[in-house]
Scaffold this motif. Structure first.
Motif, PDB file in Angstrom:
ATOM      1  N   PHE A  66       0.517  -1.416  -0.058  1.00 47.28           N
ATOM      2  CA  PHE A  66       0.276  -0.537   0.119  1.00 47.28           C
ATOM      3  C   PHE A  66       1.226   1.512  -0.056  1.00 47.28           C
ATOM      4  O   PHE A  66       1.282   1.548   1.087  1.00 47.28           O
ATOM      5  CB  PHE A  66      -1.037  -0.211   1.070  1.00 47.28           C
ATOM      6  N   SER A  67       1.080   2.019  -1.305  1.00 46.76           N
ATOM      7  CA  SER A  67       1.635   3.340  -1.374  1.00 46.76           C
ATOM      8  C   SER A  67       1.382   4.325  -0.666  1.00 46.76           C
ATOM      9  O   SER A  67      -0.409   4.568  -0.437  1.00 46.76           O
ATOM     10  CB  SER A  67       1.518   3.520  -2.744  1.00 46.76           C
ATOM     11  N   ALA A  68       1.689   5.000  -0.850  1.00 40.90           N
ATOM     12  CA  ALA A  68       1.015   6.802   0.050  1.00 40.90           C
ATOM     13  C   ALA A  68      -0.079   7.337  -0.571  1.00 40.90           C
ATOM     14  O   ALA A  68      -1.036   7.561  -0.072  1.00 40.90           O
ATOM     15  CB  ALA A  68       2.213   7.649   0.188  1.00 40.90           C
ATOM     16  N   ASP A  79      -2.047   5.130  -1.930  1.00 36.59           N
ATOM     17  CA  ASP A  79      -3.288   3.972  -0.979  1.00 36.59           C
ATOM     18  C   ASP A  79      -3.641   4.748  -0.203  1.00 36.59           C
ATOM     19  O   ASP A  79      -4.734   5.580   0.147  1.00 36.59           O
ATOM     20  CB  ASP A  79      -3.173   2.803  -1.982  1.00 36.59           C
ATOM     21  N   ASP A  80      -3.117   4.910   0.804  1.00 38.41           N
ATOM     22  CA  ASP A  80      -3.733   5.870   2.804  1.00 38.41           C
ATOM     23  C   ASP A  80      -4.249   6.486   2.004  1.00 38.41           C
ATOM     24  O   ASP A  80      -5.757   7.186   3.285  1.00 38.41           O
ATOM     25  CB  ASP A  80      -2.014   5.599   3.077  1.00 38.41           C
ATOM     26  N   ASP A  98      -7.968   6.197   0.253  1.00 38.75           N
ATOM     27  CA  ASP A  98      -8.857   4.777   1.513  1.00 38.75           C
ATOM     28  C   ASP A  98      -8.465   5.659   2.792  1.00 38.75           C
ATOM     29  O   ASP A  98      -9.960   5.393   3.755  1.00 38.75           O
ATOM     30  CB  ASP A  98      -7.797   3.867   1.743  1.00 38.75           C
ATOM     31  N   ALA A  99      -8.252   6.745   3.125  1.00 31.95           N
ATOM     32  CA  ALA A  99      -8.498   7.285   4.197  1.00 31.95           C
ATOM     33  C   ALA A  99     -10.067   8.069   5.151  1.00 31.95           C
ATOM     34  O   ALA A  99     -10.357   7.537   5.999  1.00 31.95           O
ATOM     35  CB  ALA A  99      -8.250   8.729   4.458  1.00 31.95           C
ATOM     36  N   ARG A 136      -6.260  -5.251   3.252  1.00 35.72           N
ATOM     37  CA  ARG A 136      -7.053  -4.647   4.722  1.00 35.72           C
ATOM     38  C   ARG A 136      -8.008  -4.036   4.786  1.00 35.72           C
ATOM     39  O   ARG A 136      -8.326  -3.768   3.448  1.00 35.72           O
ATOM     40  CB  ARG A 136      -5.570  -3.393   4.988  1.00 35.72           C
ATOM     41  N   CYS A 193     -10.435  -0.631   5.151  1.00 37.64           N
ATOM     42  CA  CYS A 193     -10.399   0.763   5.274  1.00 37.64           C
ATOM     43  C   CYS A 193     -11.742   1.204   6.366  1.00 37.64           C
ATOM     44  O   CYS A 193     -12.845   0.780   5.664  1.00 37.64           O
ATOM     45  CB  CYS A 193     -10.214   1.462   4.049  1.00 37.64           C
ATOM     46  N   PHE A 245      -6.192   1.835   9.552  1.00 35.43           N
ATOM     47  CA  PHE A 245      -6.515   0.176   7.903  1.00 35.43           C
ATOM     48  C   PHE A 245      -6.042  -1.034   9.083  1.00 35.43           C
ATOM     49  O   PHE A 245      -5.005  -0.673  10.048  1.00 35.43           O
ATOM     50  CB  PHE A 245      -5.333   0.718   7.080  1.00 35.43           C
TER      51      PHE A 245
END
Length: 219
Positions: free
Chosen positions: A165-167, A169-170, A173-174, A197, A199, A204
């Motif tokens: 999971f990349s930044a 993606d983070d 998905d937040a 994961r 979300c 996460f």
């Protein structure tokens, strides 16, 4: 009746995410209603800490978000951590279909969504509109579900690269409640890589197993 806020907007915001102390014995009707709700979220406060109680048509989540309280309070326990798919496991043939789609897109990355219909209990795969796809970059659009349909799973590939999971993606998905999955090493003869994961509310959480029936790829 206790008034938590004298501003109507603030009161509505607090009512949308209520906070309930857990009684030391017996049950809390308010918490029981929240846990039985089709959709909603709130906080349970117990001697063992604060727990997020989140409900979606397809998900039941009770997740502790703090350590046990350091002070003494006359509260009971919030209960065990749990994450249950109300929709059940996703049929494994949908994963096979998605992986075939991902391999066909090589060397570029690709994406897919799994949706669930709460009226018919059927699952469906949606391949979203792609704005940009390269071996290291993917821009795609989240579908807007029709009535009774819900996004359960958001999957994308990293082509022949590793699964992580990349930044980006983070950040994406937040603000979503969904299962997120990244698939990598799609050309590796020894097998692909997959990370998954849950979300929820900016958190996460690792999944104990794959949400697809018959699959054990997910770490």
């Amino acid at each position: 009746m206790t008034v938590l806020a004298d501003d109507p907007t603030a009161a509505a915001v607090l009512a949308a995410v209520p906070c309930y102390p857990v009684p030391p014995q017996g049950r809390s009707p308010a918490l029981d209603r929240l846990r039985a709700a089709r959709a909603g979220r709130g906080l349970a406060i117990g001697i063992d800490g604060v727990m997020l109680v989140l409900r979606r048509a397809w998900l039941e989540l009770d997740f502790p978000i703090t350590t046990p309280l350091a002070l003494h309070v006359p509260y009971g326990s919030t209960g065990a951590c749990r994450a249950e798919l109300r929709c059940g496991l996703i049929p494994g043939e949908h994963l096979a279909h998605i992986l075939d789609h991902f391999r066909a897109a090589l060397p570029n990355e690709a994406a897919a969504f799994v949706l669930w219909n709460e009226a018919t209990h059927e699952f469906a795969v949606d391949f979203p509109a792609i704005d940009d796809a390269t071996p290291s970059r993917l821009v795609y659009r989240t579908p807007v579900p029709q009535p009774d349909w819900h996004v359960v799973c958001d999957l994308h590939s990293h082509g022949t690269g590793p699964a992580f999971f990349s930044a980006t993606d983070d950040a994406d998905d937040a603000h979503a409640t969904k299962i997120a999955i990244v698939v990598g090493r799609l050309d590796d003869p020894s097998g692909l890589a997959m990370v998954a994961r849950l979300c929820a509310d900016g958190m996460f959480m690792p999944l104990p197993r794959s949400p697809f029936s018959g699959d054990r790829h997910a770490d």
